[in-house]
Motif scaffolding. Structure first.
Motif: not given
Ligand SMILES: [Zn+2]
Ligand SMILES: [Zn+2]
Length: 250
Positions: A105-127
């Motif tokens: 998201e930093e690489f995509l400059q989402v902070e500066r281009f808020q319209e690109l924000s996807l509100q991703l839902q990360p889910y850490v799934l331990i093996p």
């Protein structure tokens, strides 16, 4: 259940190829390859239908297409064209998942281009853990995989059921030969097995011990196709090559 192979090749794809990744029932993407958005469009799929991204592990060849995918989805969202099922759930095997999503998201400059924000839902799934919601059930075990410095890498072997269609598929992600996968895959019709870090005959031995109906080999260099298939079929006749641009029905 329909599994469509977007890419099947080794870490660095050759001309026109894509690294191992596949699409399940058009809405679950397993690993991103290098250029999945373009490949999906070439094959007639709409990336905006995705509502799950499963990263089997966090080696670069399995997530390097992430910036393109998130940029594409962000642009579509900005255009008002998006899936009613968003936000996108992104599942991966360690806390590195959150780090990589944040960096992307930093690489995509989402902070500066808020319209690109996807509100991703990360889910850490331990093996070894299970993810389940109203749409999918994802059982996992640990693959046997290492990083460059020979350190164990958190990596998922997965057994996925899409509750809206019949069928379950087992896929290994990257793994060395790991006989416990056979027990894990018992009762599942299809096993998609790494044939880069595991030899084709060992992958076939796992498929045979699991009693699956069919084995699909993935992630070896395309130039090794004939040899890999011959080795696997000598041990387990119902062995096939995963072929980019083709699907399997389960
Ligand atoms: Zn890999
Ligand atoms: Zn790997």
């Amino acid at each position: 259940m329909k599994v469509f192979f977007i890419g099947t090749s080794a870490c660095i794809p050759g001309k026109g190829e894509e690294t191992a990744s596949f699409l399940i029932n058009e809405h679950i993407l397993v690993d991103t390859g290098w250029c999945n958005v373009l490949k999906m469009k070439e094959y007639g799929f709409a990336p905006e239908k995705l509502n799950y991204l499963i990263l089997t592990h966090l080696h670069q060849d399995h997530y390097i297409g992430l910036p393109q995918l998130l940029f594409y989805l962000g642009m579509r969202k900005a255009d008002g064209i998006h899936s009613p099922q968003w936000p996108l759930t992104v599942i991966g095997p360690s806390e590195k998942l959150e780090y990589i999503l944040k960096k992307t998201e930093e690489f995509l400059q989402v902070e500066r281009f808020q319209e690109l924000s996807l509100q991703l839902q990360p889910y850490v799934l331990i093996p070894g853990k299970i993810y389940e919601d109203e749409n999918i059930r994802l059982e996992t075990m640990s693959a046997k995989h290492v990083s460059g410095a020979d350190q164990p890498e958190a990596a998922l072997v997965c057994k996925l059921t899409d509750k809206h269609s019949s069928g379950t598929v087992c896929f290994t992600g990257d793994t060395s030969y790991h006989p416990p996968i056979a027990d894990f895959a018992k009762g599942v019709p299809i096993l998609i097995h790494d044939s880069c870090h595991t030899s084709a005959d060992d992958a076939a031995a796992t498929a045979k011990a699991a009693g699956v109906d069919r084995l699909f080999l993935i992630h070896h260099p395309v130039s090794a196709n004939a040899e890999k298939l011959r080795e696997a079929q000598a041990v387990f006749p119902a062995s096939f090559l995963a072929e980019a641009g083709k699907s399997i029905e389960i």
